[in-house]
Design an enzyme around this catalytic site. Structure first.
Site, PDB file in Angstrom:
ATOM      1  N   HIS A 173       0.841  -1.207   0.000  1.00  0.00           N
ATOM      2  CA  HIS A 173       0.000   0.000   0.000  1.00  0.00           C
ATOM      3  C   HIS A 173       0.873   1.252   0.000  1.00  0.00           C
ATOM      4  O   HIS A 173       2.079   1.184   0.256  1.00  0.00           O
ATOM      5  CB  HIS A 173      -0.888   0.018   1.249  1.00  0.00           C
ATOM      6  CG  HIS A 173      -0.117   0.144   2.540  1.00  0.00           C
ATOM      7  ND1 HIS A 173       0.567  -0.907   3.098  1.00  0.00           N
ATOM      8  CD2 HIS A 173       0.096   1.208   3.347  1.00  0.00           C
ATOM      9  CE1 HIS A 173       1.157  -0.509   4.205  1.00  0.00           C
ATOM     10  NE2 HIS A 173       0.903   0.783   4.385  1.00  0.00           N
ATOM     11  N   ARG A 211       6.209   6.176  14.576  1.00  0.00           N
ATOM     12  CA  ARG A 211       5.865   6.557  13.194  1.00  0.00           C
ATOM     13  C   ARG A 211       5.304   7.967  13.131  1.00  0.00           C
ATOM     14  O   ARG A 211       4.439   8.338  13.919  1.00  0.00           O
ATOM     15  CB  ARG A 211       4.815   5.572  12.702  1.00  0.00           C
ATOM     16  CG  ARG A 211       4.194   5.865  11.363  1.00  0.00           C
ATOM     17  CD  ARG A 211       3.170   4.785  11.125  1.00  0.00           C
ATOM     18  NE  ARG A 211       2.679   4.721   9.783  1.00  0.00           N
ATOM     19  CZ  ARG A 211       1.504   5.218   9.397  1.00  0.00           C
ATOM     20  NH1 ARG A 211       0.744   5.865  10.247  1.00  0.00           N
ATOM     21  NH2 ARG A 211       1.108   5.079   8.151  1.00  0.00           N
ATOM     22  N   ASP A 226       0.565   5.132   1.986  1.00  0.00           N
ATOM     23  CA  ASP A 226      -0.163   5.544   3.182  1.00  0.00           C
ATOM     24  C   ASP A 226      -1.255   6.577   2.906  1.00  0.00           C
ATOM     25  O   ASP A 226      -1.050   7.533   2.169  1.00  0.00           O
ATOM     26  CB  ASP A 226       0.817   6.071   4.234  1.00  0.00           C
ATOM     27  CG  ASP A 226       1.613   4.925   4.843  1.00  0.00           C
ATOM     28  OD1 ASP A 226       1.087   3.805   4.923  1.00  0.00           O
ATOM     29  OD2 ASP A 226       2.778   5.153   5.202  1.00  0.00           O
ATOM     30  N   HIS A 237       4.741   0.100   0.114  1.00  0.00           N
ATOM     31  CA  HIS A 237       5.483  -0.654   1.117  1.00  0.00           C
ATOM     32  C   HIS A 237       4.574  -1.690   1.768  1.00  0.00           C
ATOM     33  O   HIS A 237       3.345  -1.651   1.630  1.00  0.00           O
ATOM     34  CB  HIS A 237       6.077   0.281   2.176  1.00  0.00           C
ATOM     35  CG  HIS A 237       5.040   1.082   2.908  1.00  0.00           C
ATOM     36  ND1 HIS A 237       4.454   2.199   2.368  1.00  0.00           N
ATOM     37  CD2 HIS A 237       4.460   0.901   4.117  1.00  0.00           C
ATOM     38  CE1 HIS A 237       3.574   2.683   3.226  1.00  0.00           C
ATOM     39  NE2 HIS A 237       3.544   1.918   4.296  1.00  0.00           N
TER      40      HIS A 237
HETATM   41  O1  LIG Z   1       5.831  -1.457  10.309  1.00  0.00           O
HETATM   42  C1  LIG Z   1       6.209  -1.355   9.136  1.00  0.00           C
HETATM   43  O2  LIG Z   1       7.222  -1.909   8.713  1.00  0.00           O
HETATM   44  C2  LIG Z   1       5.425  -0.510   8.155  1.00  0.00           C
HETATM   45  C3  LIG Z   1       4.039  -0.243   8.638  1.00  0.00           C
HETATM   46  C4  LIG Z   1       3.315   0.719   7.739  1.00  0.00           C
HETATM   47  O3  LIG Z   1       2.671   0.352   6.809  1.00  0.00           O
HETATM   48  C5  LIG Z   1       3.444   2.151   8.000  1.00  0.00           C
HETATM   49  O4  LIG Z   1       4.080   2.548   8.976  1.00  0.00           O
HETATM   50  O5  LIG Z   1       2.903   2.939   7.215  1.00  0.00           O
HETATM   51 FE   LIG Z   2       1.973   2.037   5.661  1.00  0.00          FE
END
Ligand SMILES: O=C(O)CCC(=O)C(=O)O
Ligand SMILES: [Fe+2]
Length: 273
Positions: free
Chosen positions: A97, A264, A99, A249
């Protein structure tokens, strides 16, 4: 600071050496920005930063975005702690996907800072959507040039324990977002195959889901061909940042029984059309 960019694969991604993220001057940031535009995803090993310092670095890229459904840390609401506990079976972001494609202004970029990672497993895969577009035939490029996609938030997706009981109730039902299937990147202006997994990118505008599915499934499979990807193996300390405008990703769910914690921050993006 003199920076070194070491490519992670032939397709995309670069490790940047020589930067201390606690102290980045404007000239160094301009170099980092240029490396991001060239490689789509950048990462810095062995960074020892506080949430305040992570936020300061994130703000260099733009305005932090507050997730509509996921709450942030009490003292830093811009930072979402992504936790997968040993008993969890679901992984946040476990499908290909980009984000917040379910909003009209999807995230420009996403930053993850690894706090706790399993000894092995929990890598993140990235895919270069410029390469995915470029590799299509001229006929396919012409056929999809003016198509738009209908995207909606996936309310039924599974939850890891971090989200159980913590999810914010949306103020109103999710609204659909329409995006061009071929999206010019806002800074490089190069075309990108802009697509997400099937519970977000549901169909092509003015086509039925049944008519859309074969084409979208083909493009999704095409966009994740191994030669368009790179794989980031985490260890405690690296900080990664990727450009959601040209990169998709996926978090790998292959470390059952272990805990993984990430901090994040997403950066607000622009309207896509
Ligand atoms: O935890 C991860 O490696 C990526 C998770 C994810 O899709 C994000 O943080 O947008
Ligand atoms: Fe993500």
């Amino acid at each position: 600071m003199t920076l070194e960019a070491i490519p992670l694969s032939g397709a995309m991604g670069a490790e940047i050496r020589g930067a201390d993220l606690r102290d980045i001057d404007d000239e160094t940031f301009a170099d980092i920005h240029k490396i991001l535009l060239g490689h789509g995803m950048i990462f810095f090993r062995d960074q020892d930063i506080t949430p305040t310092q992570q936020l300061a670095f994130a703000k260099r890229w733009g305005e932090p975005h507050f997730h509509p459904y996921m709450p942030g840390l009490p003292d830093h609401p811009e930072i979402i702690e992504i936790v997968k506990n040993p008993e969890d079976t679901h992984t946040f972001g476990g499908q290909w996907h980009t984000d917040q494609m379910f909003t009209p202004t999807p995230a420009m970029g996403t930053m993850l800072y690894a706090k706790e990672v399993p000894e092995a497993g929990g890598d993140t895969l990235f895919g270069n959507l410029y390469l995915a577009y470029d590799a299509l035939s001229d006929g396919m490029k012409a056929a999809i040039a003016n198509l738009r996609t209908f995207n909606l938030y996936d309310k039924k997706k599974g939850r890891s324990s971090v989200m159980k009981g913590k999810l914010k109730e949306p103020e109103k039902p999710a609204e659909p977002a329409i995006h061009p299937l071929v999206r010019p990147h806002g800074e490089t202006d190069k075309p990108v195959l802009y697509i997400c997994y099937d519970r977000i990118t549901r169909h092509i505008v003015d086509w039925t889901p049944e008519e859309s599915r074969p084409l979208l499934d083909y493009l999704r499979a095409h966009a994740t061909r191994p030669e368009f990807t790179c794989r980031l193996r985490w260890e405690p300390g690296p900080l990664a940042f990727w450009d959601n405008r040209c990169v998709q990703h996926m978090a790998l769910n292959d470390y059952h029984g272990y805990r993984r914690v990430m901090h994040r921050i997403t950066i607000r993006g622009e309207r896509t059309s």
